[in-house]
Design an enzyme around this catalytic site. Structure first.
Site, PDB file in Angstrom:
ATOM      1  N   LYS A   1       2.371  39.279 -21.358  1.00 60.89           N
ATOM      2  CA  LYS A   1       2.139  37.982 -22.436  1.00 60.89           C
ATOM      3  C   LYS A   1       1.737  36.917 -21.323  1.00 60.89           C
ATOM      4  O   LYS A   1       2.149  36.836 -20.352  1.00 60.89           O
ATOM      5  CB  LYS A   1       3.361  37.477 -23.392  1.00 60.89           C
ATOM      6  CG  LYS A   1       2.991  36.832 -24.285  1.00 60.89           C
ATOM      7  CD  LYS A   1       2.520  37.831 -25.589  1.00 60.89           C
ATOM      8  CE  LYS A   1       2.097  37.230 -27.027  1.00 60.89           C
ATOM      9  NZ  LYS A   1       2.121  38.067 -27.984  1.00 60.89           N
TER      10      LYS A   1
ATOM     11  N   ASP B   1      -3.450  36.188 -29.502  1.00 56.89           N
ATOM     12  CA  ASP B   1      -2.466  35.589 -30.147  1.00 56.89           C
ATOM     13  C   ASP B   1      -2.569  34.406 -30.588  1.00 56.89           C
ATOM     14  O   ASP B   1      -3.736  33.926 -31.135  1.00 56.89           O
ATOM     15  CB  ASP B   1      -1.052  35.668 -29.223  1.00 56.89           C
ATOM     16  CG  ASP B   1       0.222  35.595 -29.962  1.00 56.89           C
ATOM     17  OD1 ASP B   1       0.708  36.583 -30.316  1.00 56.89           O
ATOM     18  OD2 ASP B   1       0.908  34.755 -29.954  1.00 56.89           O
TER      19      ASP B   1
HETATM   20  P1  NDP Z   1      -3.314  32.388 -35.502  1.00 54.09           P
HETATM   21  O1  NDP Z   1      -3.519  31.444 -34.474  1.00 54.09           O
HETATM   22  O2  NDP Z   1      -4.492  33.225 -36.056  1.00 54.09           O
HETATM   23  O3  NDP Z   1      -2.772  31.625 -36.850  1.00 54.09           O
HETATM   24  C1  NDP Z   1      -1.288  30.961 -36.416  1.00 54.09           C
HETATM   25  C2  NDP Z   1      -0.503  30.409 -37.836  1.00 54.09           C
HETATM   26  O4  NDP Z   1       0.620  30.425 -37.782  1.00 54.09           O
HETATM   27  C3  NDP Z   1      -1.687  29.166 -38.290  1.00 54.09           C
HETATM   28  O5  NDP Z   1      -1.459  29.146 -39.681  1.00 54.09           O
HETATM   29  C4  NDP Z   1      -0.722  28.147 -37.811  1.00 54.09           C
HETATM   30  O6  NDP Z   1      -0.933  26.875 -38.363  1.00 54.09           O
HETATM   31  C5  NDP Z   1       0.762  28.676 -37.829  1.00 54.09           C
HETATM   32  N1  NDP Z   1       1.603  28.275 -37.049  1.00 54.09           N
HETATM   33  C6  NDP Z   1       1.319  28.261 -35.495  1.00 54.09           C
HETATM   34  N2  NDP Z   1       2.533  27.698 -34.984  1.00 54.09           N
HETATM   35  C7  NDP Z   1       3.282  27.007 -35.971  1.00 54.09           C
HETATM   36  C8  NDP Z   1       4.201  26.237 -35.728  1.00 54.09           C
HETATM   37  N3  NDP Z   1       5.071  25.864 -34.873  1.00 54.09           N
HETATM   38  N4  NDP Z   1       4.871  25.930 -37.274  1.00 54.09           N
HETATM   39  C9  NDP Z   1       3.984  26.110 -38.509  1.00 54.09           C
HETATM   40  N5  NDP Z   1       3.112  26.780 -38.229  1.00 54.09           N
HETATM   41  C10 NDP Z   1       2.665  27.532 -37.198  1.00 54.09           C
HETATM   42  O7  NDP Z   1      -2.319  33.168 -34.946  1.00 54.09           O
HETATM   43  P2  NDP Z   1      -1.919  34.869 -35.344  1.00 54.09           P
HETATM   44  O8  NDP Z   1      -1.943  35.035 -36.905  1.00 54.09           O
HETATM   45  O9  NDP Z   1      -2.515  35.842 -34.399  1.00 54.09           O
HETATM   46  O10 NDP Z   1      -0.389  34.902 -35.088  1.00 54.09           O
HETATM   47  C11 NDP Z   1       0.702  34.677 -35.781  1.00 54.09           C
HETATM   48  C12 NDP Z   1       1.982  35.167 -35.315  1.00 54.09           C
HETATM   49  O11 NDP Z   1       1.686  36.606 -35.562  1.00 54.09           O
HETATM   50  C13 NDP Z   1       2.403  34.820 -34.148  1.00 54.09           C
HETATM   51  O12 NDP Z   1       3.752  34.848 -34.077  1.00 54.09           O
HETATM   52  C14 NDP Z   1       2.024  36.057 -33.033  1.00 54.09           C
HETATM   53  O13 NDP Z   1       2.813  36.276 -32.095  1.00 54.09           O
HETATM   54  C15 NDP Z   1       1.970  37.057 -34.078  1.00 54.09           C
HETATM   55  N6  NDP Z   1       1.354  38.534 -33.803  1.00 54.09           N
HETATM   56  C16 NDP Z   1      -0.112  38.306 -33.661  1.00 54.09           C
HETATM   57  C17 NDP Z   1      -0.673  39.346 -33.516  1.00 54.09           C
HETATM   58  C18 NDP Z   1      -2.353  39.352 -33.330  1.00 54.09           C
HETATM   59  O14 NDP Z   1      -2.937  40.411 -33.101  1.00 54.09           O
HETATM   60  N7  NDP Z   1      -2.962  38.228 -33.725  1.00 54.09           N
HETATM   61  C19 NDP Z   1      -0.075  40.686 -33.186  1.00 54.09           C
HETATM   62  C20 NDP Z   1       1.305  40.748 -33.622  1.00 54.09           C
HETATM   63  C21 NDP Z   1       2.009  39.785 -33.726  1.00 54.09           C
HETATM   64  P3  NDP Z   1      -1.556  25.701 -37.521  1.00 54.09           P
HETATM   65  O15 NDP Z   1      -3.029  26.135 -37.542  1.00 54.09           O
HETATM   66  O16 NDP Z   1      -1.207  24.455 -38.260  1.00 54.09           O
HETATM   67  O17 NDP Z   1      -1.172  25.569 -36.119  1.00 54.09           O
HETATM   68  O1  2IT Z   2       2.023  40.109 -30.117  1.00 53.54           O
HETATM   69  C1  2IT Z   2       1.215  41.051 -30.304  1.00 53.54           C
HETATM   70  O2  2IT Z   2       1.502  42.034 -30.222  1.00 53.54           O
HETATM   71  C2  2IT Z   2      -0.233  40.542 -29.781  1.00 53.54           C
HETATM   72  N1  2IT Z   2      -0.445  39.369 -29.913  1.00 53.54           N
HETATM   73  C3  2IT Z   2      -1.324  41.682 -29.924  1.00 53.54           C
HETATM   74  C4  2IT Z   2      -1.230  42.101 -28.201  1.00 53.54           C
HETATM   75  C5  2IT Z   2      -2.320  42.879 -28.217  1.00 53.54           C
HETATM   76  O3  2IT Z   2      -2.576  43.332 -26.841  1.00 53.54           O
HETATM   77  O4  2IT Z   2      -3.378  43.182 -29.079  1.00 53.54           O
END
Ligand code: NDP
Ligand code: 2IT
Length: 445
Positions: A126, A166
């Protein structure tokens, strides 16, 4: 709690001071796998637990960049190369002002188990930066990404370490990062995943985490002869994971009623249909606005500075960030009749919250199982890149679905306790065994 766990945790805390999220992630795993380790002492003798919590390598670097007014800024960049036993390091990059070493180590640690569960050959890593993309112009984001990649490029490669997105890293950032890598190395390779469809990306990768979380929830519900159809679903976040969670919930006949961001949450009793979701995608991915604007557009309630867990729902999909469900949020969810929680985010529930879910014996799918669909399709993107081919949407989606079914089966295999399935234990033991056995095979490394 056993003495062995406490003395193990004491060392973790001493050796990694102040890294509270890392301590939390390690504790969850060690507590749930210790009975298994005690029955299988070969892992303890080979010091696999001690090795698995120590990153193979931590890279920390300076990221200087210039804003549109020619002012200079200095951020900190990181890549945690946690474990490469079963494949190249693989995991996302997070750009968010809260990013620090402890948060990235927790994410890298969880990634090792998650990637092992996917059935694909990927190690865990990561990275990211404390850079805040909010309020920055596209040019500023590009200059930051170019500077970040200038250092990172010497540590990664398609057979070494393959980053992806992420929080704060989506299609735009992956594009800038890939462009700079290609320029520096003069190589067109699958060094990143989540790429654009014209330049090596996989269909369904944008959708994969959200779709996968809903497929996982569907598998959990199936164990109780139930399904998503007709279920009221509370979703947090409004980024990549949340958007495609809502899309799949609706597609399977459920009703998603909430979305959030760091400002608050919207509650749309009528349900977030296809048209409203298109508005959210435009708002968040193009205009980069606030979820509050949804409430104005569709005349529904907005709750400032609150999280959506007080809403009555059948299924919850926390999809924003770590520790967004506290003990009292978990209690509210259980009391209002929530029967299933599938974590799209990484470690969104506190340890106290998890205890509430397990005690209530609801279906609780931890992130390392429920959100593994994203990295799984990243693994499929790597395969397509290696062969220089691309599969159809149907092909990738059906592989994703089968992987989520396989992860669920692994959780059942290692987590079944009588009639109840402890998915935390199942995911942790299931993820651990493959990595630990491989580490034994590969000797003292
Ligand atoms: P994005 O950046 O696309 O979206 C993040 C969302 O979460 C936004 O709506 C953001 O709001 C909100 N957010 C982030 N930090 C905070 C906080 N401290 N308090 C409140 N709201 C918050 O990220 P993703 O959708 O990609 O990721 C979301 C979650 O999923 C994370 O935990 C990530 O690790 C996990 N994840 C993502 C994967 C992926 O493929 N993208 C895979 C597996 C897990 P704002 O815009 O106001 O900050
Ligand atoms: O938390 C996660 O699994 C991710 N943000 C996706 C990682 C990836 O390599 O696609």
């Amino acid at each position: 709690m056993s003495k062995r766990i406490e003395s193990f945790m004491k060392k973790i805390i001493e050796k990694n001071p102040g890294e509270t999220e890392f301590h939390q992630a390690v504790r969850e795993v060690i507590e749930s796998i210790m009975p298994f380790l005690e029955k299988n002492p070969k892992y303890l003798e080979a010091k696999i637990p001690e090795k698995i919590v120590e990153p193979e390598r931590v890279i920390m670097f300076r990221v200087p960049w210039m804003d549109d007014k020619a002012e200079i800024h200095v951020n900190r960049g990181y890549r945690i190369e946690m474990n490469s036993a079963i494949g190249p390091y693989k995991g996302g990059l997070r750009f968010h002002p809260t990013v620090n070493l402890g948060i990235l180590k927790f994410l890298a640690f969880e990634q090792v188990f998650k990637n092992s569960l996917t059935t694909l050959p990927m190690g865990g890593g990561k990275g990211g930066s404390d850079f805040d993309p909010k309020g920055k112009s596209d040019n500023e984001v590009m200059r930051f990404c170019q500077s970040f990649m200038t250092e990172l490029s010497r540590h990664i490669g398609p057979n070494t370490d393959v980053p992806a997105g992420d929080i704060g890293v989506g299609a735009r950032e992956i594009g800038y990062l890939f462009g700079q890598y290609k320029r520096l190395r003069n190589e067109f390779t699958g060094v990143l995943t989540g790429k654009g469809i014209n330049w090596g990306g996989s269909l369904i990768r944008p959708e994969a985490t959200g779709y996968g979380a809903v497929y996982f929830a569907e598998e959990m519900l199936k164990t109780r002869n139930d399904s998503i159809k007709g279920k009221i679903c509370a979703v947090s976040g409004s980024g990549n994971v949340a958007q495609y969670t809502v899309e799949k919930v609706t597609g399977l006949g459920g009703k998603a009623v909430t979305l959030s961001d760091s400002g608050g949450y919207i509650y749309d009793e009528k349900g977030i249909n296809e048209k409203k979701l298109a508005f959210v995608k435009e708002l968040k991915n193009v205009k980069r606005g606030r979820i509050k604007e949804y409430a104005k557009e569709f005349n529904c309630k907005y709750f400032e500075n609150q999280r959506p867990w007080a809403v009555k729902c059948d299924v919850a999909f926390p999809s924003a960030t770590q520790n967004e469900i506290s003990e009292s949020d978990a209690t509210k969810l259980v009391k209002s009749g929530c029967i299933c929680v599938a974590e799209g985010a990484n470690m969104p529930t506190t340890q106290e919250g998890i205890k509430i879910f397990l005690k209530a014996k609801i279906l609780y799918g931890p992130g390392k199982a429920a959100n593994a669909g994203g990295v799984a399709v990243s693994g499929l993107e790597m395969s397509q890149n290696s062969e220089r081919i691309s599969w159809t949407r149907e092909e990738v989606d059906s592989r994703l679905r089968n992987i989520m079914i396989a992860i669920h089966a692994t959780c059942v295999k290692y987590g079944k306790e009588g009639k109840y399935i402890d998915y935390v234990k199942g995911a942790n033991i299931g993820g651990f065994i493959k990595v630990a056995d491989t580490m034994l095979d590969q000797g003292l490394v």
